[in-house]
Design a protein around this motif. Structure first.
Motif, short mmCIF file in Angstrom:
data_model
loop_
_atom_site.label_atom_id
_atom_site.label_comp_id
_atom_site.label_asym_id
_atom_site.label_seq_id
_atom_site.Cartn_x
_atom_site.Cartn_y
_atom_site.Cartn_z
N SER A 94 -18.31 62.70 -53.52
CA SER A 94 -19.21 62.28 -52.44
C SER A 94 -19.47 60.79 -52.48
O SER A 94 -19.61 60.14 -51.44
CB SER A 94 -20.54 63.05 -52.53
OG SER A 94 -21.34 62.60 -53.61
N HIS A 95 -19.50 60.20 -53.69
CA HIS A 95 -19.70 58.75 -53.80
C HIS A 95 -18.49 57.98 -53.28
O HIS A 95 -18.64 56.95 -52.61
CB HIS A 95 -19.99 58.38 -55.26
CG HIS A 95 -21.25 58.99 -55.77
ND1 HIS A 95 -21.44 59.29 -57.11
CD2 HIS A 95 -22.39 59.35 -55.14
CE1 HIS A 95 -22.65 59.81 -57.27
NE2 HIS A 95 -23.23 59.86 -56.09
N LEU A 96 -17.29 58.48 -53.58
CA LEU A 96 -16.08 57.82 -53.08
C LEU A 96 -16.02 57.93 -51.56
O LEU A 96 -15.62 56.99 -50.86
CB LEU A 96 -14.84 58.44 -53.72
CG LEU A 96 -13.54 57.64 -53.56
CD1 LEU A 96 -13.64 56.30 -54.26
CD2 LEU A 96 -12.36 58.43 -54.10
N ARG A 97 -16.44 59.07 -51.03
CA ARG A 97 -16.48 59.24 -49.58
C ARG A 97 -17.44 58.22 -48.94
O ARG A 97 -17.20 57.77 -47.82
CB ARG A 97 -16.94 60.65 -49.24
CG ARG A 97 -15.86 61.71 -49.38
CD ARG A 97 -16.47 63.08 -49.16
NE ARG A 97 -15.47 64.13 -49.14
CZ ARG A 97 -15.75 65.42 -49.25
NH1 ARG A 97 -17.00 65.80 -49.39
NH2 ARG A 97 -14.80 66.32 -49.21
N GLU A 98 -18.53 57.91 -49.65
CA GLU A 98 -19.47 56.92 -49.12
C GLU A 98 -18.78 55.58 -48.88
O GLU A 98 -19.03 54.91 -47.88
CB GLU A 98 -20.65 56.75 -50.07
CG GLU A 98 -21.73 57.79 -49.93
CD GLU A 98 -22.36 57.77 -48.56
OE1 GLU A 98 -22.73 56.68 -48.07
OE2 GLU A 98 -22.48 58.85 -47.96
N PHE A 99 -17.90 55.20 -49.82
CA PHE A 99 -17.17 53.94 -49.65
C PHE A 99 -16.25 54.01 -48.44
O PHE A 99 -16.19 53.08 -47.63
CB PHE A 99 -16.38 53.61 -50.91
CG PHE A 99 -15.42 52.45 -50.73
CD1 PHE A 99 -15.91 51.17 -50.48
CD2 PHE A 99 -14.04 52.65 -50.78
CE1 PHE A 99 -15.04 50.10 -50.30
CE2 PHE A 99 -13.17 51.59 -50.61
CZ PHE A 99 -13.67 50.31 -50.35
N LEU A 100 -15.54 55.13 -48.31
CA LEU A 100 -14.61 55.27 -47.19
C LEU A 100 -15.35 55.38 -45.86
O LEU A 100 -14.86 54.92 -44.83
CB LEU A 100 -13.71 56.48 -47.42
CG LEU A 100 -12.83 56.40 -48.67
CD1 LEU A 100 -12.01 57.67 -48.84
CD2 LEU A 100 -11.91 55.18 -48.62
N LYS A 101 -16.54 55.94 -45.90
CA LYS A 101 -17.35 56.00 -44.69
C LYS A 101 -17.80 54.59 -44.30
O LYS A 101 -17.87 54.24 -43.11
CB LYS A 101 -18.56 56.90 -44.91
CG LYS A 101 -19.36 57.18 -43.65
CD LYS A 101 -20.46 58.17 -43.94
CE LYS A 101 -21.24 58.48 -42.67
NZ LYS A 101 -22.34 59.44 -42.91
N TYR A 102 -18.12 53.78 -45.31
CA TYR A 102 -18.47 52.38 -45.07
C TYR A 102 -17.30 51.65 -44.40
O TYR A 102 -17.48 50.89 -43.45
CB TYR A 102 -18.83 51.73 -46.40
CG TYR A 102 -18.73 50.22 -46.42
CD1 TYR A 102 -19.65 49.44 -45.72
CD2 TYR A 102 -17.73 49.58 -47.15
CE1 TYR A 102 -19.57 48.06 -45.74
CE2 TYR A 102 -17.64 48.20 -47.17
CZ TYR A 102 -18.56 47.44 -46.47
OH TYR A 102 -18.47 46.08 -46.49
N MET A 103 -16.09 51.91 -44.90
CA MET A 103 -14.91 51.26 -44.33
C MET A 103 -14.68 51.72 -42.89
O MET A 103 -14.28 50.93 -42.04
CB MET A 103 -13.68 51.55 -45.19
CG MET A 103 -13.72 50.90 -46.57
SD MET A 103 -14.08 49.12 -46.54
CE MET A 103 -12.77 48.52 -45.48
N GLU A 104 -14.95 52.99 -42.62
CA GLU A 104 -14.82 53.47 -41.25
C GLU A 104 -15.80 52.71 -40.34
O GLU A 104 -15.48 52.38 -39.19
CB GLU A 104 -15.11 54.97 -41.17
CG GLU A 104 -14.95 55.53 -39.77
CD GLU A 104 -15.53 56.92 -39.62
OE1 GLU A 104 -14.96 57.73 -38.88
OE2 GLU A 104 -16.58 57.18 -40.24
N GLY A 105 -16.99 52.43 -40.87
CA GLY A 105 -17.97 51.68 -40.10
C GLY A 105 -17.52 50.27 -39.78
O GLY A 105 -17.89 49.70 -38.75
N ARG A 106 -16.69 49.71 -40.65
CA ARG A 106 -16.17 48.36 -40.41
C ARG A 106 -15.11 48.39 -39.32
O ARG A 106 -15.08 47.53 -38.44
CB ARG A 106 -15.57 47.78 -41.69
CG ARG A 106 -16.61 47.40 -42.74
CD ARG A 106 -15.96 46.58 -43.84
NE ARG A 106 -15.25 45.42 -43.28
CZ ARG A 106 -15.85 44.30 -42.89
NH1 ARG A 106 -17.16 44.19 -43.00
NH2 ARG A 106 -15.14 43.30 -42.39
N SER A 107 -14.22 49.38 -39.39
CA SER A 107 -13.17 49.49 -38.38
C SER A 107 -12.62 50.91 -38.38
O SER A 107 -11.83 51.28 -39.25
CB SER A 107 -12.04 48.50 -38.65
OG SER A 107 -10.97 48.71 -37.74
#
Length: 350
Positions: A94-107
């Motif tokens: 779930s923590h790694l997903r948080e990073f990837l979700k952050y990246m989705e927010g960027r682009s």
């Protein structure tokens, strides 16, 4: 020339990715608890270590493909082989997903597919450990078994009520001094307790517990209490001493035996900690957010709070809630070495 240019481009990609990781962690530090930030850090540390040691990824190979669904699933197995329990592996996922979700927010166009692929990964099956609490009927039966006409009985009744209404640990409750009790200008009473590892938190008292304390304190401490005196104490040779956990545990077992005769729901092996378990389960069933219950109970790790979740659907909801934040700021800073792990450790020294 062309070959060197490609190699440089790949190193630039690695540098960019570490910049994003750094920005994610910096933003998390502004919007999340220190424990959450530390959990994020640990998850990413372990992921880079996995890529370096198990997948033999170098800085030249470090691209967004490293966060593929296949790699993440291999990482989960790697964590399990290292001795991480399924619940821990799921939390790190779930923590790694948080990073990837952050990246989705960027682009979303560039990075959205990474998050959505990671979101499809099945969590490891958890053998849920039953947490043994005590039912409301059992609590009432035990309370009725207390003889409140005696000083010891009045103390025990108030102490058990405190445990049941706040979820405090027994040692936290018996360590409360009069100076730890506070009343605001609206008459609301709170108690400050020190938990494991020196973790300090505030207990917010229910109206029924507040009324009971306002009866208890004058009876046991008079109108001008000694601020250093323990709220709950024993009298030994005329002196007030801190009541011991063993004495309370023994008393609770005696009360359980007496109460069980009229209510079979009272466990004969009743322990003060059962009240804490009951509180945690009750708060989760009331729909309180996992992070709220974590703060109330003074858990350093949210995994401890998750033991009060008694159905798989509730576990899924809790995991989803833990993945709800998205950070949206980047501050490029990079310095690194030749290997992936060296670059990472240089960029994020421990």
């Amino acid at each position: 020339m062309g070959k060197n240019s490609i190699k440089k481009s790949r190193k630039d990609t690695a540098a960019e990715m570490f910049n994003f990781i750094g920005a994610w962690r910096e933003q998390a530090a502004l919007s999340s608890s220190p424990h959450t930030v530390e959990a994020y850090k640990n998850a990413m540390d372990l992921y880079v270590r996995f890529l370096d040691q198990s997948q033999h990824v170098t800085t030249g190979d470090f691209t967004w493909k490293c966060f593929s669904r296949e790699n993440i699933e291999k990482w989960m197995q790697w964590l399990a082989q290292r001795g991480n329990k399924p619940q821990t592996v799921n939390l790190r996922l779930s923590h790694l997903r948080e990073f990837l979700k952050y990246m989705e927010g960027r682009s979303a166009a560039e990075y959205g597919h990474l998050y959505h692929e990671a979101a499809r990964i099945k969590r490891m099956k958890v053998q849920h450990t039953e947490v043994k609490g005590v039912s409301d009927a059992a609590v009432e039966a035990v309370m009725r078994a207390v003889d409140t006409s005696t000083d010891a009985g009045a103390r025990d009744f108030t102490l058990l009520l405190l445990l049941n209404e706040t979820g405090a640990r027994l040692n936290e409750a018996i360590s409360v001094r009069m100076k730890d009790i506070h009343t605001d200008n609206k008459g609301k009473v709170t108690i400050t307790v020190t938990g494991k590892g020196g973790y300090i938190r505030t207990l917010y008292l229910t109206p029924v517990l507040t009324r009971k304390l306002k009866e208890y304190i004058p009876r046991f401490h008079g109108e001008s209490p000694d601020t250093e005196a323990y709220l709950f104490f024993s009298k030994i040779k005329g002196k007030h001493t801190k009541v011991t956990a063993r004495a309370i545990q023994k008393r609770v077992k005696q009360l359980a035996i007496a109460a069980h005769k009229g209510c079979e729901e009272v466990p004969l092996d009743l322990h003060p900690h059962n009240y804490r378990h009951a509180y945690g389960t009750r708060r989760i069933r009331q729909g309180k957010q996992l992070a709220v219950v974590q703060r109330e109970m003074g858990h350093r790790c949210i995994q401890s709070t998750m033991t009060y979740i008694d159905t798989s659907s509730m576990i899924e909801q809790a995991q989803e809630a833990a993945e709800s934040e998205t950070v949206k700021r980047i501050k490029p800073i990079w310095a690194g070495g030749d290997s992936l792990l060296a670059m990472y450790q240089s960029r994020f020294p421990t």
